[in-house]
Scaffold this motif. Structure first.
Motif, short mmCIF file in Angstrom:
data_model
loop_
_atom_site.label_atom_id
_atom_site.label_comp_id
_atom_site.label_asym_id
_atom_site.label_seq_id
_atom_site.Cartn_x
_atom_site.Cartn_y
_atom_site.Cartn_z
N GLU A 4 0.62 -1.19 0.11
CA GLU A 4 0.04 0.13 -0.04
C GLU A 4 0.86 1.33 0.01
O GLU A 4 0.51 2.08 -0.74
N PHE A 5 1.92 1.23 0.89
CA PHE A 5 2.73 2.51 0.76
C PHE A 5 3.65 2.55 -0.61
O PHE A 5 3.56 3.81 -1.00
N PHE A 6 4.10 1.44 -0.81
CA PHE A 6 5.28 1.74 -1.98
C PHE A 6 4.71 1.32 -3.39
O PHE A 6 5.42 1.84 -4.48
N THR A 7 3.92 0.60 -3.58
CA THR A 7 3.41 0.16 -4.93
C THR A 7 2.06 0.71 -5.25
O THR A 7 1.81 1.47 -6.39
N ASN A 8 1.10 0.61 -4.39
CA ASN A 8 -0.26 1.41 -4.77
C ASN A 8 -0.05 2.86 -4.46
O ASN A 8 -1.06 3.63 -4.86
N LYS A 9 0.79 3.28 -3.48
CA LYS A 9 0.99 4.75 -3.37
C LYS A 9 -0.36 5.10 -2.69
O LYS A 9 -0.85 6.34 -2.72
N ASP A 10 -0.93 4.22 -1.88
CA ASP A 10 -2.27 4.70 -1.01
C ASP A 10 -2.01 5.23 0.41
O ASP A 10 -2.06 4.34 1.25
N TRP A 11 -1.62 6.07 0.56
CA TRP A 11 -0.94 6.54 1.77
C TRP A 11 -2.04 6.72 2.91
O TRP A 11 -1.85 6.23 4.10
#
Length: 138
Positions: A99-106
């Motif tokens: 979620e943090f680094f691939t999807n960038k859904d912070w």
């Protein structure tokens, strides 16, 4: 056959964290008085019953400390599941990483991180309360 399965992931986690469980357990059992087992044998208790009635209750502190020592890093583990089970097997550490680094859904990743923090604080607070009660008894 074994690679990219949940069994491989579990085996890798056990292999990596088994020393963290064994060391506190050994430290607890090394302090145990051997005369307690001798007394149980003198009273006619079998070796198996002596183990369950004497050794296991005296080793609970080591079991709890080892479980806590393993639980905290295993919940955040993301390397072992990714290497051994692939991206199909989701653990919370791997989910956070994605979620943090691939999807960038912070926002979602931050909410999951707060949930993980809450999950990790509960056993620590329980351990702290148990330690405080034991210190008050002495």
């Amino acid at each position: 056959v074994w690679l990219s399965t949940d069994s491989a992931m579990y085996l890798g986690i056990v292999y990596s964290y088994l020393p963290f469980m064994i060391l506190p357990l050994y430290a607890t059992l090394a302090k145990m008085d051997p005369s307690l087992l001798e007394a149980a044998a003198d009273l006619g208790v079998s070796r198996a019953n002596a183990f369950w009635m004497v050794t296991v209750p005296l080793s609970w502190r080591g079991v709890f400390a080892g479980a806590l020592l393993c639980f905290i890093p295993i919940t955040g583990e993301f390397v072992i599941p990714d290497l051994l089970a692939g991206s199909d097997s989701m653990m919370i550490g791997q989910t956070l990483w994605l979620e943090f680094f691939t999807n960038k859904d912070w926002p979602l990743a931050s909410a999951l991180a707060v949930v993980l923090l809450g999950v990790l604080l509960v056993p620590l607070l329980v351990y702290d309360q148990v330690q405080r009660r034991q210190m008050e008894r002495r």
